[in-house]
Enzyme design. Sequence first.
Site, PDB file in Angstrom:
ATOM      1  N   GLY A  44       2.402  -6.470   2.639  1.00 42.29           N
ATOM      2  CA  GLY A  44       1.922  -5.126   2.347  1.00 42.29           C
ATOM      3  C   GLY A  44       0.923  -4.996   1.221  1.00 42.29           C
ATOM      4  O   GLY A  44       0.100  -4.081   1.222  1.00 42.29           O
ATOM      5  N   ASP A 100       2.915  -2.895  -2.530  1.00 39.58           N
ATOM      6  CA  ASP A 100       2.340  -1.710  -1.903  1.00 39.58           C
ATOM      7  C   ASP A 100       3.053  -0.429  -2.322  1.00 39.58           C
ATOM      8  O   ASP A 100       2.420   0.577  -2.634  1.00 39.58           O
ATOM      9  CB  ASP A 100       2.329  -1.847  -0.370  1.00 39.58           C
ATOM     10  N   ASP A 103      10.152   2.129  -3.458  1.00 41.42           N
ATOM     11  CA  ASP A 103      10.961   3.151  -2.807  1.00 41.42           C
ATOM     12  C   ASP A 103      12.311   3.183  -3.535  1.00 41.42           C
ATOM     13  O   ASP A 103      12.449   3.862  -4.554  1.00 41.42           O
ATOM     14  CB  ASP A 103      11.076   2.765  -1.323  1.00 41.42           C
ATOM     15  N   LYS A 131       7.440   6.274  -4.378  1.00 44.32           N
ATOM     16  CA  LYS A 131       8.128   7.337  -3.650  1.00 44.32           C
ATOM     17  C   LYS A 131       9.113   8.015  -4.587  1.00 44.32           C
ATOM     18  O   LYS A 131      10.067   7.396  -5.057  1.00 44.32           O
ATOM     19  CB  LYS A 131       8.865   6.740  -2.450  1.00 44.32           C
ATOM     20  N   PHE A 152       7.756   8.687   5.216  1.00 46.37           N
ATOM     21  CA  PHE A 152       7.402   7.326   5.602  1.00 46.37           C
ATOM     22  C   PHE A 152       5.900   7.254   5.825  1.00 46.37           C
ATOM     23  O   PHE A 152       5.325   8.066   6.544  1.00 46.37           O
ATOM     24  CB  PHE A 152       8.155   6.881   6.857  1.00 46.37           C
ATOM     25  N   VAL A 153       5.263   6.280   5.172  1.00 47.25           N
ATOM     26  CA  VAL A 153       3.804   6.189   5.235  1.00 47.25           C
ATOM     27  C   VAL A 153       3.367   4.825   5.761  1.00 47.25           C
ATOM     28  O   VAL A 153       4.091   3.836   5.629  1.00 47.25           O
ATOM     29  CB  VAL A 153       3.156   6.444   3.858  1.00 47.25           C
ATOM     30  N   ASP A 159       3.201  -0.898   6.800  1.00 48.72           N
ATOM     31  CA  ASP A 159       3.372  -0.992   8.248  1.00 48.72           C
ATOM     32  C   ASP A 159       4.559  -0.202   8.742  1.00 48.72           C
ATOM     33  O   ASP A 159       5.465   0.162   7.988  1.00 48.72           O
ATOM     34  CB  ASP A 159       3.584  -2.447   8.657  1.00 48.72           C
ATOM     35  N   ARG A 165      -1.150  -1.704   9.373  1.00 47.24           N
ATOM     36  CA  ARG A 165      -1.526  -2.225   8.047  1.00 47.24           C
ATOM     37  C   ARG A 165      -3.030  -2.169   7.820  1.00 47.24           C
ATOM     38  O   ARG A 165      -3.502  -2.131   6.693  1.00 47.24           O
ATOM     39  CB  ARG A 165      -1.086  -3.690   7.916  1.00 47.24           C
TER      40      ARG A 165
HETATM   41  P1  IMP Z   1      12.404  -0.753  -1.862  1.00 45.60           P
HETATM   42  O1  IMP Z   1      13.061  -2.082  -2.053  1.00 45.60           O
HETATM   43  O2  IMP Z   1      13.325   0.261  -1.260  1.00 45.60           O
HETATM   44  O3  IMP Z   1      11.702  -0.241  -3.088  1.00 45.60           O
HETATM   45  O4  IMP Z   1      11.358  -0.928  -0.719  1.00 45.60           O
HETATM   46  C1  IMP Z   1      10.175  -1.566  -0.875  1.00 45.60           C
HETATM   47  C2  IMP Z   1       9.653  -2.035   0.457  1.00 45.60           C
HETATM   48  O5  IMP Z   1      10.070  -1.200   1.541  1.00 45.60           O
HETATM   49  C3  IMP Z   1       8.152  -1.950   0.421  1.00 45.60           C
HETATM   50  O6  IMP Z   1       7.589  -3.141  -0.114  1.00 45.60           O
HETATM   51  C4  IMP Z   1       7.821  -1.725   1.870  1.00 45.60           C
HETATM   52  O7  IMP Z   1       7.742  -2.956   2.552  1.00 45.60           O
HETATM   53  C5  IMP Z   1       9.002  -0.956   2.420  1.00 45.60           C
HETATM   54  N1  IMP Z   1       8.748   0.497   2.448  1.00 45.60           N
HETATM   55  C6  IMP Z   1       9.333   1.453   1.707  1.00 45.60           C
HETATM   56  N2  IMP Z   1       8.851   2.668   2.018  1.00 45.60           N
HETATM   57  C7  IMP Z   1       7.913   2.467   2.961  1.00 45.60           C
HETATM   58  C8  IMP Z   1       7.044   3.347   3.696  1.00 45.60           C
HETATM   59  O8  IMP Z   1       6.999   4.586   3.524  1.00 45.60           O
HETATM   60  N3  IMP Z   1       6.217   2.751   4.585  1.00 45.60           N
HETATM   61  C9  IMP Z   1       6.197   1.413   4.823  1.00 45.60           C
HETATM   62  N4  IMP Z   1       6.986   0.560   4.155  1.00 45.60           N
HETATM   63  C10 IMP Z   1       7.843   1.082   3.242  1.00 45.60           C
END
Ligand code: IMP
Length: 176
Positions: A44, A100, A103, A131, A152-153, A159, A165
């Site tokens: 990403g 990228d 979240d 986010k 969700f983006v 992706d 992507r």
């Molecule tokens: P986290 O561990 O929950 O912070 O998630 C991080 C990973 O989840 C990112 O590196 C993305 O690969 C994926 N992710 C989280 N939100 C999105 C979204 O809105 N679109 C696409 N991928 C996301």
Amino acid sequence: MAPSALGRVLVSADALKARVAELGRAIARDYAGASPVLVGVLQGAVPFLADLMRELPLDLTVDFLRASSYGSGTNSSGAVRLLSDLTVDIKGRPVLLVDDIVDTGLTLAVLKRTLEARGPLSVRTCVLLDKQGRRQTEIDVDYVGFTIPNVFVVGYGLDYDGLYRNLPYVATLDAT
Ligand code: IMP
């Protein structure tokens, strides 16, 4: 129902370009005289890192690692695995971990801890998108491009099931 159709543009290509240039100026200032390792999280972070590094007039090294959270679709499961590792030694080097999106923060937190265990001078974090209100772990992100709502983006590296992507902008996905 799974989201699968492109929705509205959330961050335009022009806005991305302008913000990445701003981030580049801030990072270049903070790392002036240093030789950082930029660590991109595959897949990403690729477009973001490629644009960001060209805004940095520093003697830098670029490397990548690949992480996976179990499961696919639109929810991160929280179990983070390191699928492929760096090729450079980061001992004694300032590291900037570039992803990228943050979240829940679990991916970035695990990767940061993994890198910190290798004796770098420092590990800072940089994400294109943050986010809001989704964090499940304490992690201070040092550089953030845009704060976005909990939608969700896709695009500019992000992706949905491997697709989108290559979009030059960030867009939402609509349920169909
Ligand atoms: P986290 O561990 O929950 O912070 O998630 C991080 C990973 O989840 C990112 O590196 C993305 O690969 C994926 N992710 C989280 N939100 C999105 C979204 O809105 N679109 C696409 N991928 C996301």
